[in-house]
Design an enzyme around this catalytic site. Structure first.
Site, PDB file in Angstrom:
ATOM      1  N   ASP A 184      -5.428   9.380  14.029  1.00 56.15           N
ATOM      2  CA  ASP A 184      -5.775   8.882  12.688  1.00 56.15           C
ATOM      3  C   ASP A 184      -6.279   7.445  12.771  1.00 56.15           C
ATOM      4  O   ASP A 184      -5.858   6.573  12.013  1.00 56.15           O
ATOM      5  CB  ASP A 184      -4.567   8.963  11.760  1.00 56.15           C
TER       6      ASP A 184
ATOM      7  N   LYS B  55       8.296   0.223   5.629  1.00 56.32           N
ATOM      8  CA  LYS B  55       7.711   1.523   5.286  1.00 56.32           C
ATOM      9  C   LYS B  55       8.853   2.416   4.787  1.00 56.32           C
ATOM     10  O   LYS B  55       9.770   2.763   5.537  1.00 56.32           O
ATOM     11  CB  LYS B  55       7.037   2.143   6.500  1.00 56.32           C
TER      12      LYS B  55
ATOM     13  N   GLY C 115       0.832  -1.193   0.000  1.00 54.07           N
ATOM     14  CA  GLY C 115       0.000   0.000   0.000  1.00 54.07           C
ATOM     15  C   GLY C 115       0.865   1.240   0.000  1.00 54.07           C
ATOM     16  O   GLY C 115       2.099   1.172  -0.049  1.00 54.07           O
TER      17      GLY C 115
END
Length: 832
Positions: free
Chosen positions: A643, A546, A525
């Site tokens: 978030d 990441k 993603g």
């Protein structure tokens, strides 16, 4: 005339009542005149069990048995003629002339009998709601015999397994021969009435598995066994030396029992009404080390080792060739004789034996109980007895001693007991040359100091380089005008707290190889920080990498913030940071890999959501709550995530949730309740109104996001516009509309199949979700209160006020404040 008519009607009603009462009384009862003929059955008073004729599995033979009447699968818990089946449907179960319960074939030959010697002619048999058939005799109705006294393969609630130490008489369960053949098989299970009772499974007469000793509350050879798991297991001894084992659940509405399979596995089963099937909680033996005596005498079994069997320290294989072929049956033998067995040719007194401690183990079989009042007394008693080779002291049992061979020892990761094995003093190395010891120690110490100094020098050099790089980045960011979203004091404090140099560092080349040069096929993603890739380390461990995008406008700060925040956090419901890589312009974070990706990948997919039944969804909700409670209250740093959304909830192999993506998280000061910021970050649809409009955030901001997430999990719908909704309502507006109309069930995901208990639980979740998304922060409950509400510890919930209509509020806010909303993130992020 009227009086006569009334009398007649009253007499008629009384007669009908008597007739109906007699008819009802006969539903669960068998007498000589009211018998069962194949395929008939009687039903217990509460419609819980049936007694009648059935055929098991693929067999055409007919048996008389007891099974549950209110589930869809015929599951026999007791069988009368298990060794003498009928081969046609001519069977009858009745009361014989001598007062016994009998099963007859078409020629009136007895295939099975209760075999009571003191039966009476007018006896009757009744099927109870416990699944027990009771033979009663005479007008008083004394119990002459019970099916619980002669169980088949199932240990029922309120049944008792017994064993008498003096007479050797036992009540035990026996396995079937196969799934279609209920005749007595090879395996049996019951109590072994030694000095300290245990539950055994026998294969014929050989032990196959054992539970370990009873400590008054649990069997210590079953680490999982506690009041929550077995909820009412009890073992008592009466005056004549008979041990009696029983079990009773706090909630008897659950359909559960304990069965012995034809393969010799004993464990608890419960009926999953949602999926209409039997599920196993735990079965024994559960692994190879559970098999009785797997490693032979003085062998030690541990499933964490590549070779599960090893000899105890001070012992060696009795037959090396067999041991190397992984045939451990003959076990191990002692290398050096104990003090009592040694003779001294030089006339010196042998040194005292010592004890090797084995912690968290299943203690061996054939223990003897001693009255020693303390652990030290227990040790002294064993040491002073030449035949004693091991001891253990356990609360609830006291002192246990062993003579002869130590059989069936295994290592546990938790639970068990400490075992002390007697060894000759020579096994502890006290006879080594002290000069050699001193020499080796000095040389080894010098080498360790030199190596340590070298690595310290390299570590400090790397630390100084990273510190210069971090200062360069922060300086560059300030010059370019990018806002720093936590104050200067907290930046410096957090950078000091994170101890960046102590994080495990990965080489860039290793991560390139692990991700196959960051191949697009491995991409999981992408968010505002950059892409996330799946990788495999050389040792086979799967990771998620990441990678900070060089073109990212906000990734530098998010990278540093995530390192600062998550390096201080350790919780099973937070994703685990394995390390990082900072080389040149490359900055990467390495996380544990989550094979089931993110929650939204399953929750909003029409096919994959079928995996998420309500039990799994509620487990996900509970895990998110536990993670938030840790962030808000229990961690050393108070963290506001800012978030929280489905794409930031990752699912592991067992679908346990882990909160991820702390790039936007904020560390609170010790006395702060809320903070105001000029930079609003988060995701559209999940931000609380006070944060989206005024930049104020607190723990209640995360509570709002959790409320939206909870309603999404219940409904299977995204928080934005509801499909097929002409009014264009978002999820909060739609849920509020249904709530006010008294039609909350319409919100529930149609993919869910619910029983009555699940419906109560899911409607409570809707109620709590609406309490979390109330417009004003002061009205929303804290996460600790939410957990109590969801678990029904708080029974009476307040009525919710109007929810915040996020879509409308943000729209208005955008018109008033121009482009200040540009900082809102619409990050889409899948699994790691």
């Amino acid at each position: 005339m009227e009086i006569g008519s009334c009398i007649f009607m009253a007499a008629l009603r009384l007669l009908l009542c008597c007739f109906c009462w007699q008819l009802g009384a006969a539903v669960d009862t068998i007498t000589s005149s009211q018998y069962i003929k194949d395929p008939e059955a009687v039903v217990s008073a509460g419609n819980k069990f049936k007694l009648g004729f059935f055929s098991p599995g693929n067999s055409t033979n007919r048996y008389v048995g007891i099974w549950y009447s209110n589930i869809s699968v015929t599951t026999p818990v007791w069988i009368a003629n298990r060794n003498k089946p009928l081969n046609d449907s001519s069977g009858i179960m009745t009361i014989s002339e001598d007062g016994n319960i009998v099963v007859l074939d078409g020629r009136k030959e007895i295939l099975w009998s209760s075999n009571v010697s003191n039966g009476v002619s007018n006896s009757s048999a009744q099927l109870t709601d416990d699944g027990n058939v009771i033979l009663r005799g005479g007008e008083i109705g004394n119990s002459l015999w019970q099916s619980f006294q002669e169980p088949s393969d199932t240990f029922m609630l309120k049944m008792r397994l017994t064993a008498n130490r003096r007479t050797g008489k036992k009540t035990q369960i026996t396995s079937w021969k196969s799934p279609s053949d209920p005749s007595v098989g090879s395996f049996s299970s019951g109590i072994e009435p030694s000095s300290i009772p245990e539950v055994f499974v026998w294969n014929d007469s050989r032990p196959f598995w054992r539970s370990g000793p009873w400590n008054g509350q649990a069997f210590i050879g079953i680490p999982e066994m506690n009041s929550v798991y077995l909820n009412g297991y009890n073992l008592v001894q009466d005056g004549d030396g008979t041990f009696s084992l029983s079990v009773g659940l706090a909630n008897e509405s659950y359909i559960t029992n304990f069965a012995l399979s034809y393969e010799g596995r004993f464990g608890e089963m419960y009926w999953d009404s949602a999926n209409e099937r039997w599920e196993h909680k735990k079965q024994y033996p559960g692994d190879d080390c559970d098999i009785y005596g797997k490693c032979g005498p003085f062998g030690f079994c541990n499933t964490q080792n590549s070779l599960i069997c090893r000899c105890l320290k001070g012992f060696e294989p009795k037959n090396s060739d067999e041991w190397n072929r992984r045939n451990w049956t003959n076990g191990c033998v002692r290398r050096r004789e104990l003090k009592c067995e040694r003779t001294q040719s030089d006339g010196q007194v042998p040194k005292e034996d010592e004890f090797l401690k084995l912690d968290k183990v299943k203690v061996p079989d054939f223990s003897e109980w001693s009255s020693s009042a303390s652990e030290q007394n227990c040790k002294d008693e064993c040491l002073n007895n030449c035949s004693c080779i091991a001891y253990s002291y356990h609360t609830g049992i006291g002192c246990m001693l062993w003579r002869g061979k130590l059989t069936d020892i295994r290592k546990f990761s938790s639970g068990g007991a400490n075992l002390y094995v007697r060894l000759a003093d020579l096994e502890f190395g006290k006879n080594r040359d002290m000069k050699a010891v001193i020499c080796i120690t000095v040389v080894t110490g010098a080498i360790i100091v030199a190596v340590g100094a070298f690595f310290w020098w390299r570590r400090m050099a790397k630390y100084r380089e990273r510190k210069r790089e971090s200062e360069r980045i922060l300086s560059s960011r300030r010059k370019k005008g990018y806002p720093i979203f936590f104050n200067g004091n907290l930046i410096q404090e957090s950078m000091n707290q994170v101890k960046f140099q102590e994080l495990p560092l990965f080489k860039l080349q290793m991560l390139i190889a692990a991700t196959d040069y960051f191949d697009a096929a491995n991409k999981l993603g992408e968010g505002g920080f950059g892409p996330v890739y799946r990788g495999n380390l050389p040792d086979g461990q799967e990771i998620a990498v990441k990678r900070l995008s060089r073109a990212s406008g906000q990734g530098q700060e998010e990278f540093m913030n995530e390192v600062v925040v998550i390096s201080e956090l350790q919780h099973k419901n937070l994703v685990r940071l394995l390390g990082c890589c900072v080389e040149g312009d490359e900055k990467m974070l390495v996380y544990e890999y989550m094979p089931n990706k993110s929650l939204d990948a399953s929750l909003f997919d029409p096919v994959r959501k079928e995996v998420l039944d309500w039990k799994k969804r509620f487990n996900i909700v509970d895990g998110i709550c536990r993670g938030l409670l840790y962030l808000h209250r229990d961690s050393r740093l108070r963290i506001i995530h800012r978030d929280l959304k489905p794409s930031n909830i990752l699912l592991d192999q067992e679908l346990n949730p882990k909160i991820s993506d702390f790039g936007m998280a904020r560390i609170f000061g010790g006395n702060e309740d809320h903070v105001k910021t000029r930079r609003v970050v988060g995701t559209y649809g999940y931000m609380s109104p006070e944060y989206a409009m005024h930049g104020r955030f607190s723990e209640k901001s995360d509570v709002f996001s959790f409320g939206v997430l909870l309603l999404e999990i219940v409904s299977g719908r995204r928080s934005t516009k509801i499909d097929g909704n002409e009014q264009g309502l978002n999820l909060l507006e739609f849920a509020w509309k249904l709530w006010n109309e008294g039609n909350a069930p319409a919100l529930v995901d149609p993919a869910l199949t619910l029983d009555q208990y699940s419906k109560v639980e899911i409607f409570r979740c809707i109620h709590v979700g609406l309490l979390c998304v109330q417009e004003f922060a002061k009205d929303r409950p804290a996460i600790s209160t939410i957990i109590s509400m969801l678990n029904s510890e708080i029974v009476d919930l307040p009525l919710p006020n109007n929810p915040a209509y996020t879509e409308r509020l943000i729209g208005l806010h955008t018109e008033r404040r121009g482009d200040s909303i540009n900082f809102v993130s619409t990050t889409l992020f899948t699994g790691r």
